[in-house]
Design a protein around this motif. Structure first.
Motif, PDB file in Angstrom:
ATOM      1  N   ALA A 224     -10.405  -6.284 -61.546  1.00 16.91           N
ATOM      2  CA  ALA A 224     -11.140  -4.700 -61.956  1.00 16.91           C
ATOM      3  C   ALA A 224     -10.165  -3.304 -62.010  1.00 16.91           C
ATOM      4  O   ALA A 224      -9.345  -3.772 -60.380  1.00 16.91           O
ATOM      5  CB  ALA A 224     -12.297  -4.176 -61.664  1.00 16.91           C
ATOM      6  N   ILE A 239     -15.837  -3.874 -54.588  1.00 16.31           N
ATOM      7  CA  ILE A 239     -16.814  -3.664 -55.993  1.00 16.31           C
ATOM      8  C   ILE A 239     -18.272  -4.220 -54.281  1.00 16.31           C
ATOM      9  O   ILE A 239     -17.912  -4.910 -53.622  1.00 16.31           O
ATOM     10  CB  ILE A 239     -16.055  -5.338 -56.015  1.00 16.31           C
ATOM     11  CG1 ILE A 239     -15.017  -4.406 -56.869  1.00 16.31           C
ATOM     12  CG2 ILE A 239     -16.659  -5.928 -57.012  1.00 16.31           C
ATOM     13  CD1 ILE A 239     -13.917  -5.435 -57.001  1.00 16.31           C
ATOM     14  N   ASP A 249     -12.655  -4.298 -51.785  1.00 15.55           N
ATOM     15  CA  ASP A 249     -12.870  -2.773 -52.294  1.00 15.55           C
ATOM     16  C   ASP A 249     -11.221  -2.678 -52.406  1.00 15.55           C
ATOM     17  O   ASP A 249      -9.837  -3.515 -51.814  1.00 15.55           O
ATOM     18  CB  ASP A 249     -13.058  -2.045 -51.362  1.00 15.55           C
ATOM     19  CG  ASP A 249     -12.852  -1.838 -49.954  1.00 15.55           C
ATOM     20  OD1 ASP A 249     -11.655  -3.150 -49.154  1.00 15.55           O
ATOM     21  OD2 ASP A 249     -12.891  -1.346 -48.842  1.00 15.55           O
ATOM     22  N   TYR A 271     -22.526  -7.312 -61.042  1.00 16.94           N
ATOM     23  CA  TYR A 271     -21.836  -6.905 -59.779  1.00 16.94           C
ATOM     24  C   TYR A 271     -21.732  -5.340 -59.646  1.00 16.94           C
ATOM     25  O   TYR A 271     -22.458  -4.684 -61.256  1.00 16.94           O
ATOM     26  CB  TYR A 271     -20.396  -7.359 -60.247  1.00 16.94           C
ATOM     27  CG  TYR A 271     -20.611  -8.586 -59.942  1.00 16.94           C
ATOM     28  CD1 TYR A 271     -20.332  -9.375 -58.664  1.00 16.94           C
ATOM     29  CD2 TYR A 271     -19.812  -9.990 -61.089  1.00 16.94           C
ATOM     30  CE1 TYR A 271     -20.058 -11.132 -58.467  1.00 16.94           C
ATOM     31  CE2 TYR A 271     -20.427 -11.291 -61.002  1.00 16.94           C
ATOM     32  CZ  TYR A 271     -20.349 -11.680 -59.191  1.00 16.94           C
ATOM     33  OH  TYR A 271     -20.020 -12.905 -59.279  1.00 16.94           O
ATOM     34  N   VAL A 273     -19.394  -1.755 -59.458  1.00 14.84           N
ATOM     35  CA  VAL A 273     -18.024  -1.286 -59.454  1.00 14.84           C
ATOM     36  C   VAL A 273     -18.229   0.160 -58.866  1.00 14.84           C
ATOM     37  O   VAL A 273     -18.190   1.168 -60.142  1.00 14.84           O
ATOM     38  CB  VAL A 273     -17.231  -2.047 -60.068  1.00 14.84           C
ATOM     39  CG1 VAL A 273     -16.237  -1.491 -59.704  1.00 14.84           C
ATOM     40  CG2 VAL A 273     -16.999  -3.110 -59.973  1.00 14.84           C
TER      41      VAL A 273
END
Length: 284
Positions: A224, A239, A249, A271, A273
């Motif tokens: 990400a 996350i 993180d 998940y 985020v």
């Protein structure tokens, strides 16, 4: 007395490309809009017990503004959600009309519908620039939080100050509860999926939800990237798994300010985020 504020959702952008990653394009995206929530100061103070708690109605965000004159004052709130999602709670003394309100150091305790204490919060987590003192907590409801009489997940939040407001001032704070995440639908395991968003105030965050399908290709490394104009926004990523547990993180510092994180992906998983600024001074 109840208040309800409706949220304006961000326009979505999807750009199927190639590697197996999730690109979260946070920041001031040109295709993204956010309606500012109106701050409201209520004349009556919230109650201090479960029986007279101030109800927050969550159509998107639940927002209320009250004061905490000293550590003896307790403000009790209650809210309910119909289905599990990532819920964020912030007792925000920074974004109020009075610049002196940020002298108030908020804290709160979260309870379930039976009055069992679930968690306490005293700050908003570490940032590169320091630790904001405004209390924040994020979680995902579990089956034990479901009230069988109403069919709702109901919670109570008791807010107080860690410190007495200085100079005899009654410090205002804004209670912010967000019970709806922004869903991102991946365009296959070999696609780059993007979503725009805007961080418009200090301590604001956006929580994205990603649901993977049953393709075995998800049993791999996912990534990400919260990409923004570094002159405007220094991003941070957190996350979480489907139960709200922090997986990893990231916060870049110095010349590299766009947060980037990798984590082990799995098929048929959810998940969350969280994207926010890595700074907490007003104007960031």
């Amino acid at each position: 007395m109840s208040i309800s504020d409706r949220r304006s959702w961000w326009n979505r952008r999807r750009n199927p490309q190639t590697p197996a990653s999730l690109l979260l394009d946070a920041g001031r995206a040109q295709l993204s809009t956010l309606e500012e929530l109106e701050s409201r100061v209520l004349l009556s103070d919230p109650g201090s017990t479960f029986a007279d708690a101030q109800e927050l109605l969550l159509d998107g965000d639940g927002v209320a503004t009250y004061d905490l004159p000293d550590t003896s004052d307790i403000d009790m709130y209650t809210f309910s959600v119909s289905s599990p999602d990532f819920i964020t709670i912030l007792a925000d003394a920074v974004n109020t009309a009075d610049a002196f309100d940020d002298r108030v150091d908020t804290q709160f305790t979260l309870f379930d519908y039976q009055g069992n204490a679930l968690a306490t919060a005293q700050d908003s987590g570490d940032l590169t620039g320091g630790t904001p003192i405004d209390a924040w907590y994020g979680f995902v409801p579990t089956s034990s939080h479901l009230d069988p009489d109403t069919g709702m997940y109901t919670y109570y939040v008791a807010v107080t100050a860690e410190n007495a407001a200085t100079n005899g001032a009654a410090g205002l704070y804004t209670m912010r509860v967000d019970g709806i995440s922004t869903v991102i639908t991946p365009s296959g395991t070999d696609a780059l999926t993007s979503e725009g968003g805007t961080i418009s105030r200090p301590l604001e965050d956006i929580v994205y939800r990603i649901d993977t399908d049953d393709d075995s290709a998800w049993d791999s490394v996912a990534s990400a990237n919260a990409r923004a104009n570094s002159a405007v926004l220094d991003t941070r990523l957190d996350i979480f798994d489907a139960d709200g547990n922090l997986i990893t993180d990231d916060s870049q510092s110095g010349r590299l300010t766009n947060a980037f994180a990798v984590f082990k992906g799995s098929p048929d998983e959810t998940y969350f985020v969280r994207v926010r600024s890595d700074e907490f001074e007003p104007g960031t």
